[in-house]
Design a protein around this motif. Structure first.
Motif: not given
Length: 340
Positions: A100-107, A118-127, A186-193
């Protein structure tokens, strides 16, 4: 030396092109001919060289599954299914733990590693949406989870609002009135929480129960220790909860531990529900009532959709799917044996 396509062709008495069409599924072949080729394949023990096949097509044969928590049993179970499904389609699935690290997700989206898959299945949290649009162009991508919406990529998730809503209504139906939620973000409206708290609040309102902020516990993460600590705080209230919905099963297991430490009976004094239906919840004492997402469907659909994108077969516009889920009632709310 290994058995070659030419060996199969000689045994079956057909051309090399015919054998290639049968083995690779390139073109329709008559049933009698197909059976002759398959018999020769079986007799000789021929196995296709998948690496060579992918290289001829300009591919590596590797697809990646990027998840935020490798030690979370939900993701581990999802990955196991995806690995099997990828193998059945001739691909090797590799794991990427972003923590769940933004830098890792961007990389992962824009770094050098994307050129070896060839392709990516991605569960993003921070981007967010803009980062995905800017960095993911040119790579087949399937999104899972709730981190990013409104992008032109296939997206597979459960309806988190409806899932938590159903869990709360289960508790309301048991006569519970002071229902807590553990695992808010509460600080992240995109999160499943955030979505699960929304479903929790909507269910309370429909049941005529007041929303009580002190019964909503914010946690740093979503593990057993987070549930344990949050439940200790809730039990110290002048009016502690008589039921708890955990953000996930791990949180709910921590809640159960805190209740046991405090001498609270489950479900007599406090009923507990989780989300994810991980295997651990089925073997605790008491067993854990949970919302069970269709993990098999999520993993298999994600892999199949990604492979279809890679190979350009039978796909048009982006697909957005909300998979099914069900409530599995067990001892932590019913007091008896499991029932669904």
């Amino acid at each position: 030396m290994g058995v070659s396509l030419r060996d199969v062709a000689e045994r079956a008495g057909v051309s090399l092109a015919t054998v290639s069409n049968v083995v690779n599924g390139y073109r329709p072949v008559g049933e009698r001919t197909r059976r002759r080729v398959q018999t020769a394949v079986d007799e000789l023990g021929y196995t296709p060289n998948l690496c060579a096949r992918h290289l001829r097509r300009g591919r590596t044969g590797l697809i990646a599954l990027a998840i935020p928590e490798l030690n979370n049993p939900y993701f581990a179970e999802l990955a196991e299914i995806a690995i099997r499904e990828a193998g059945s389609l001739g691909y090797t699935l590799v794991m990427e733990n972003t923590a769940a690290d933004r830098t890792a997700e961007l990389s992962l989206l824009g770094g050098s590693r994307r050129h070896v898959i060839d392709g990516l299945i991605f569960s993003p949290v921070r981007v967010g949406r803009e980062e995905v649009l800017a960095r993911a162009a040119g790579i087949p991508l399937v999104l899972i989870g709730e981190g990013v919406y409104d992008v032109p990529y296939d997206h597979i998730a459960i309806d988190n609002v409806a899932a938590s809503h159903q869990a709360v209504w289960h508790l309301v139906g048991l006569g519970r009135r002071r229902i807590a939620f553990v695992g808010a973000r509460p600080s992240d409206p995109r999160h499943s929480a955030h979505l699960r708290v929304r479903g929790y609040r909507e269910a309370l309102a429909e049941a005529g129960l007041a929303y009580r902020p002190e019964l909503v516990a914010v946690t740093d993460r979503f593990g057993r220790l987070d549930g344990l600590r949050a439940m200790r705080t809730l039990l110290a209230l002048d009016e502690p909860p008589d039921a708890v919905l955990g953000y996930n099963d791990l949180v709910a297991i921590g809640v159960l531990r805190a209740a046991a430490e405090a001498g609270r009976r489950v479900p007599e004094d406090v009923a507990v529900v989780g989300i994810d239906d991980i295997e651990e919840g089925r073997f605790g004492r008491p067993t854990l009532t949970t919302i069970a997402p269709a993990k098999e469907e999520i993993a298999r659909l994600a892999v199949r959709r990604l492979v279809a994108r890679i190979e350009g077969t039978g796909v048009t516009g982006p697909l957005s799917v909300q998979t099914l889920f069900r409530l599995v009632a067990r001892e932590s709310t019913t007091g008896g044996g499991p029932r669904s």
